[in-house]
Design a protein around this motif. Sequence first.
Motif, PDB file in Angstrom:
ATOM      1  N   MET A   1       0.743  -1.154  -0.054  1.00  0.00           N
ATOM      2  CA  MET A   1      -0.048   0.068  -0.060  1.00  0.00           C
ATOM      3  C   MET A   1       0.682   0.933  -0.043  1.00  0.00           C
ATOM      4  SD  MET A   1      -2.907   0.906   2.663  1.00  0.00           S
ATOM      5  CE  MET A   1      -2.997   2.360   3.435  1.00  0.00           C
ATOM      6  N   LYS A   2       0.657   2.328  -0.731  1.00  0.00           N
ATOM      7  CA  LYS A   2       1.268   3.514  -1.004  1.00  0.00           C
ATOM      8  C   LYS A   2       0.842   4.440   0.047  1.00  0.00           C
ATOM      9  CE  LYS A   2       1.179   5.709  -4.756  1.00  0.00           C
ATOM     10  NZ  LYS A   2       1.455   6.174  -5.964  1.00  0.00           N
ATOM     11  N   THR A   3       1.707   5.040   0.745  1.00  0.00           N
ATOM     12  CA  THR A   3       1.098   6.379   1.632  1.00  0.00           C
ATOM     13  C   THR A   3       1.823   7.570   1.624  1.00  0.00           C
ATOM     14  OG1 THR A   3       0.527   4.561   3.538  1.00  0.00           O
ATOM     15  CG2 THR A   3       0.462   6.945   4.164  1.00  0.00           C
ATOM     16  N   ALA A   4       1.311   8.466   1.353  1.00  0.00           N
ATOM     17  CA  ALA A   4       2.025   9.591   1.474  1.00  0.00           C
ATOM     18  C   ALA A   4       2.020  10.543   2.642  1.00  0.00           C
ATOM     19  CB  ALA A   4       1.147  10.929   0.537  1.00  0.00           C
ATOM     20  N   SER A  23       4.504  15.836  -1.278  1.00  0.00           N
ATOM     21  CA  SER A  23       4.599  15.185   0.047  1.00  0.00           C
ATOM     22  C   SER A  23       6.086  15.200   0.405  1.00  0.00           C
ATOM     23  CB  SER A  23       4.138  13.746  -0.308  1.00  0.00           C
ATOM     24  OG  SER A  23       2.642  13.739  -0.577  1.00  0.00           O
ATOM     25  N   VAL A  26       6.959   9.603   0.436  1.00  0.00           N
ATOM     26  CA  VAL A  26       5.994   8.536   0.072  1.00  0.00           C
ATOM     27  C   VAL A  26       6.433   7.113   0.424  1.00  0.00           C
ATOM     28  CG1 VAL A  26       4.602   7.231  -1.801  1.00  0.00           C
ATOM     29  CG2 VAL A  26       5.023   9.753  -1.866  1.00  0.00           C
ATOM     30  N   LEU A  27       5.659   6.559   1.445  1.00  0.00           N
ATOM     31  CA  LEU A  27       6.034   5.228   1.819  1.00  0.00           C
ATOM     32  C   LEU A  27       5.248   4.151   0.948  1.00  0.00           C
ATOM     33  CD1 LEU A  27       7.272   3.260   4.105  1.00  0.00           C
ATOM     34  CD2 LEU A  27       4.973   3.638   5.425  1.00  0.00           C
ATOM     35  N   HIS A  28       5.965   3.062   0.236  1.00  0.00           N
ATOM     36  CA  HIS A  28       5.495   2.187  -0.293  1.00  0.00           C
ATOM     37  C   HIS A  28       6.273   0.826   0.148  1.00  0.00           C
ATOM     38  CE1 HIS A  28       4.254  -0.406  -4.003  1.00  0.00           C
ATOM     39  NE2 HIS A  28       3.381   0.164  -3.880  1.00  0.00           N
ATOM     40  N   GLU A  29       5.782   0.150   1.178  1.00  0.00           N
ATOM     41  CA  GLU A  29       6.292  -0.739   2.029  1.00  0.00           C
ATOM     42  C   GLU A  29       7.017  -1.638   1.104  1.00  0.00           C
ATOM     43  OE1 GLU A  29       6.502  -1.237   5.115  1.00  0.00           O
ATOM     44  OE2 GLU A  29       5.126   0.249   5.768  1.00  0.00           O
ATOM     45  N   LEU A  32      10.642   3.725   1.535  1.00  0.00           N
ATOM     46  CA  LEU A  32      10.457   4.993   1.538  1.00  0.00           C
ATOM     47  C   LEU A  32      11.235   5.987   0.510  1.00  0.00           C
ATOM     48  CD1 LEU A  32       9.169   7.278   3.622  1.00  0.00           C
ATOM     49  CD2 LEU A  32      11.514   7.316   4.804  1.00  0.00           C
ATOM     50  N   PHE A  33      10.460   6.594  -0.336  1.00  0.00           N
ATOM     51  CA  PHE A  33      10.825   7.792  -1.215  1.00  0.00           C
ATOM     52  C   PHE A  33      10.963   8.970  -0.983  1.00  0.00           C
ATOM     53  CE2 PHE A  33       8.931   3.704  -3.155  1.00  0.00           C
ATOM     54  CZ  PHE A  33      10.135   3.543  -4.149  1.00  0.00           C
TER      55      PHE A  33
END
Length: 60
Positions: A1-4, A23, A26-29, A32-33
Amino acid sequence: MKTAIAYPGMNASDRPMGPAPLSAAVLHEPMLFISGQVAIDPYSGEIKGSDIASQTRQVL
């Protein structure tokens, strides 16, 4: 799941970079970008740290 990820407790207009629709990360398990981040304290707007290690900690 992607989370800003935004600056915690801040409105968009209060951020150091202004109300731009960006943002902090962005965390995309499990990754972390954080492209283009600098060591700015989101509350004071000042650069934190005098060396690469402390500035990297501030960014993360």
